[in-house]
Design a protein around this motif. Structure first.
Motif, PDB file in Angstrom:
ATOM      1  N   GLY A 168     -13.437   4.050 -11.699  1.00 16.45           N
ATOM      2  CA  GLY A 168     -13.928   3.834 -10.354  1.00 16.45           C
ATOM      3  C   GLY A 168     -13.089   4.354  -9.259  1.00 16.45           C
ATOM      4  N   GLU A 169     -13.250   4.163  -8.003  1.00 23.48           N
ATOM      5  CA  GLU A 169     -12.283   4.868  -6.932  1.00 23.48           C
ATOM      6  C   GLU A 169     -11.331   3.730  -7.016  1.00 23.48           C
ATOM      7  OE1 GLU A 169     -14.454   5.279  -3.230  1.00 23.48           O
ATOM      8  OE2 GLU A 169     -15.602   6.859  -4.354  1.00 23.48           O
ATOM      9  N   THR A 170      -9.967   4.032  -6.459  1.00 24.14           N
ATOM     10  CA  THR A 170      -8.735   3.539  -6.586  1.00 24.14           C
ATOM     11  C   THR A 170      -8.927   2.630  -5.070  1.00 24.14           C
ATOM     12  OG1 THR A 170      -7.646   4.660  -8.141  1.00 24.14           O
ATOM     13  CG2 THR A 170      -6.470   3.180  -6.822  1.00 24.14           C
ATOM     14  N   ASP A 171      -8.766   1.608  -4.860  1.00 20.46           N
ATOM     15  CA  ASP A 171      -8.823   1.067  -3.507  1.00 20.46           C
ATOM     16  C   ASP A 171      -7.478   0.820  -3.031  1.00 20.46           C
ATOM     17  OD1 ASP A 171      -9.287  -0.045  -1.300  1.00 20.46           O
ATOM     18  OD2 ASP A 171      -9.977  -2.146  -1.894  1.00 20.46           O
ATOM     19  N   ILE A 172      -6.969   1.568  -1.856  1.00 21.21           N
ATOM     20  CA  ILE A 172      -5.536   1.556  -1.454  1.00 21.21           C
ATOM     21  C   ILE A 172      -5.673   1.022  -0.147  1.00 21.21           C
ATOM     22  CG2 ILE A 172      -4.674   2.938  -3.159  1.00 21.21           C
ATOM     23  CD1 ILE A 172      -4.273   5.135  -1.118  1.00 21.21           C
ATOM     24  N   GLU A 173      -4.700   0.282   0.505  1.00 25.09           N
ATOM     25  CA  GLU A 173      -4.586  -0.164   1.708  1.00 25.09           C
ATOM     26  C   GLU A 173      -3.194   0.075   2.496  1.00 25.09           C
ATOM     27  OE1 GLU A 173      -6.274  -4.191   1.980  1.00 25.09           O
ATOM     28  OE2 GLU A 173      -8.244  -3.389   1.701  1.00 25.09           O
ATOM     29  N   PRO A 174      -2.838   1.221   2.504  1.00 23.81           N
ATOM     30  CA  PRO A 174      -1.389   1.521   2.983  1.00 23.81           C
ATOM     31  C   PRO A 174      -1.324   1.098   4.544  1.00 23.81           C
ATOM     32  CG  PRO A 174      -2.377   3.578   2.895  1.00 23.81           C
ATOM     33  CD  PRO A 174      -3.455   2.386   2.227  1.00 23.81           C
ATOM     34  N   ARG A 323       4.162   0.578  -1.469  1.00 21.86           N
ATOM     35  CA  ARG A 323       4.226   1.831  -2.566  1.00 21.86           C
ATOM     36  C   ARG A 323       3.289   3.013  -2.229  1.00 21.86           C
ATOM     37  NH1 ARG A 323       5.756   3.903  -7.421  1.00 21.86           N
ATOM     38  NH2 ARG A 323       4.203   4.697  -8.886  1.00 21.86           N
ATOM     39  N   HIS A 324       1.994   2.536  -1.770  1.00 18.78           N
ATOM     40  CA  HIS A 324       1.026   3.277  -1.518  1.00 18.78           C
ATOM     41  C   HIS A 324       1.281   3.976   0.180  1.00 18.78           C
ATOM     42  CE1 HIS A 324      -1.412   2.457  -4.562  1.00 18.78           C
ATOM     43  NE2 HIS A 324      -1.886   1.319  -4.234  1.00 18.78           N
ATOM     44  N   THR A 325       1.946   3.195   0.737  1.00 15.40           N
ATOM     45  CA  THR A 325       2.378   3.482   2.197  1.00 15.40           C
ATOM     46  C   THR A 325       3.546   4.725   2.155  1.00 15.40           C
ATOM     47  OG1 THR A 325       2.032   1.395   3.099  1.00 15.40           O
ATOM     48  CG2 THR A 325       3.539   2.882   4.423  1.00 15.40           C
ATOM     49  N   ALA A 326       4.380   4.486   1.205  1.00 15.34           N
ATOM     50  CA  ALA A 326       5.489   5.542   1.074  1.00 15.34           C
ATOM     51  C   ALA A 326       4.740   6.849   0.499  1.00 15.34           C
ATOM     52  CB  ALA A 326       6.494   5.021   0.128  1.00 15.34           C
ATOM     53  N   ALA A 327       3.763   6.552  -0.206  1.00 15.55           N
ATOM     54  CA  ALA A 327       3.218   8.078  -0.766  1.00 15.55           C
ATOM     55  C   ALA A 327       2.507   8.633   0.319  1.00 15.55           C
ATOM     56  CB  ALA A 327       2.457   7.661  -1.805  1.00 15.55           C
ATOM     57  N   THR A 328       1.592   7.847   0.910  1.00 15.80           N
ATOM     58  CA  THR A 328       0.674   8.213   2.049  1.00 15.80           C
ATOM     59  C   THR A 328       1.687   9.006   3.187  1.00 15.80           C
ATOM     60  OG1 THR A 328      -0.903   6.706   1.670  1.00 15.80           O
ATOM     61  CG2 THR A 328      -1.078   7.648   3.861  1.00 15.80           C
TER      62      THR A 328
END
Length: 378
Positions: A168-174, A323-328
């Motif tokens: 499915g779609e990965t739900d990220i909240e950066p 972690r998602h924040t850093a990547a974004t």
């Protein structure tokens, strides 16, 4: 010892008492066209007995084989956290549905039916299983059946004939750029200031950051070697190697994080008090420790983050979302998808692209706007 007997149909057979996966013994027959063929099979069974290895057959129940596989192979060859996860998957989600099926009778239809049932399963908290977890269960089954093929118990891995369930779609909240800056201001006085900076600027996983030792960091260049992780598994704090070859990597931290680390080192030395109480197998020079010298509890990091976000009046996110924040932010700043893949330690570039595809679109739009400004002189 298993006497070889000639049969009326011209073949030969022998019966040998062999070890079973549950630790008992069972009489097992082997057959062949010649006496030598049966003798070779008998010798193999007796050799398994001497080695303490169960002799199994394709007619055994899948549940019995899974017990053998997870205890005798996964537990021996894989990390303890991996074993714990596989054991839970097998006990809670595979054996209740397929445990009674015989190995040689398992079909692709059985596997598809398992996937359909898993989509209706609930966690211990009463929540629906995520698409990602359903895929993990499928992959555990596929891995076990692959091993059964290598042991020549079955002729084919029926799980390989079934399409892998979608994650499915990965739900990220950066955090966005403004919130990230507010977060960095909010952690300035926190005793784990350096940890938060590393998490939000490098994209290290929580366990990877907590597992860092001073010997992993070059304080002059900012080079950080990611070599280990720490996590709580079934009530125990465990130090282990990072999960994949890609996860074992080298990243750089900036001067702000380096300055925070230097200050943290001094404050840690002042805060430590005897007697020290390190966790089992904890490195002597671990960076992030309590006043007793023990690694910071991973679950406490979650609690601390919630408190920081509440006090800063920021939306609540998980530690993993840092972690998602850093990547974004890296992608929005012009980093390539391969650079971000290497930074995060993803196994493949497809994984990174799947998670951050929408960010890539935004980054491309910003690049176009930047070129517009160059073209018009604005």
């Amino acid at each position: 010892m298993g006497t070889i007997v000639a049969r009326k149909d011209g073949r030969f057979h022998a019966a040998v008492y062999v070890l079973t996966p549950d630790g008992g013994t069972k009489r097992k027959y082997v057959y062949g066209k010649t006496r030598d063929e049966v003798k070779a099979k008998r010798v193999e069974l007796l050799d398994n007995n001497r080695k303490g290895v169960p002799s199994m057959s394709s007619t055994m129940q899948l549940g019995d084989y899974l017990d053998y596989w997870v205890e005798s192979i996964v537990k021996v060859e894989r990390a303890e956290s991996t074993y714990a996860g596989y054991e839970t998957v097998i006990r809670r989600f595979i054996k209740p549905h397929l445990g009674k099926r015989k190995m040689n009778a398992l079909t692709p239809r059985d596997v598809r039916a398992l996937i359909a049932k898993l989509r209706k399963e609930k966690t211990v908290l009463g929540e629906k299983l995520s698409d990602r977890y359903v895929q993990n269960v499928f992959e555990v089954l596929r891995s076990a059946l692959s091993n059964a093929c290598r042991e020549e118990l079955i002729g084919r891995n029926v799980a390989r004939l079934v399409a892998t369930p979608s994650r499915g779609e990965t739900d990220i909240e950066p955090l966005d750029e403004e919130a990230a800056r507010a977060f960095i201001r909010a952690i300035a006085a926190h005793w784990l200031h350096a940890l938060w900076l590393i998490l939000v600027t490098t994209g290290l996983r929580k366990g990877e950051a907590l597992g860092l030792a001073w010997s992993d960091v070059d304080m002059e260049t900012g080079l950080v070697k990611v070599r280990r992780t720490v996590q709580r598994v079934r009530g125990r704090l465990l130090f282990g190697k990072v999960k994949t070859k890609r996860s074992r990597r080298e990243v750089y931290i900036g001067r702000v994080a380096l300055a925070a680390l230097a200050k943290h080192r001094q404050q840690t030395a002042e805060r430590l008090s005897e007697p020290l109480n390190p966790a089992p197998e904890q490195p002597d020079d671990l960076i992030f420790v309590t006043s007793s010298g023990r690694v910071v509890e991973p679950r406490n990091v979650n609690t601390m983050l919630n408190r920081i976000l509440t006090n800063a009046k920021l939306d609540h996110v998980r530690v993993h979302d840092l972690r998602h924040t850093a990547a974004t932010l890296l992608l929005l700043d012009g980093a390539t998808i391969r650079e971000v893949m290497e930074q995060l330690g993803h196994a493949s570039i497809a994984t990174t692209a799947n998670i951050y595809g929408h960010v890539l679109d935004a980054a491309k739009k910003r690049l176009a706007d930047r070129m517009d400004r160059r073209a018009t002189g604005d």
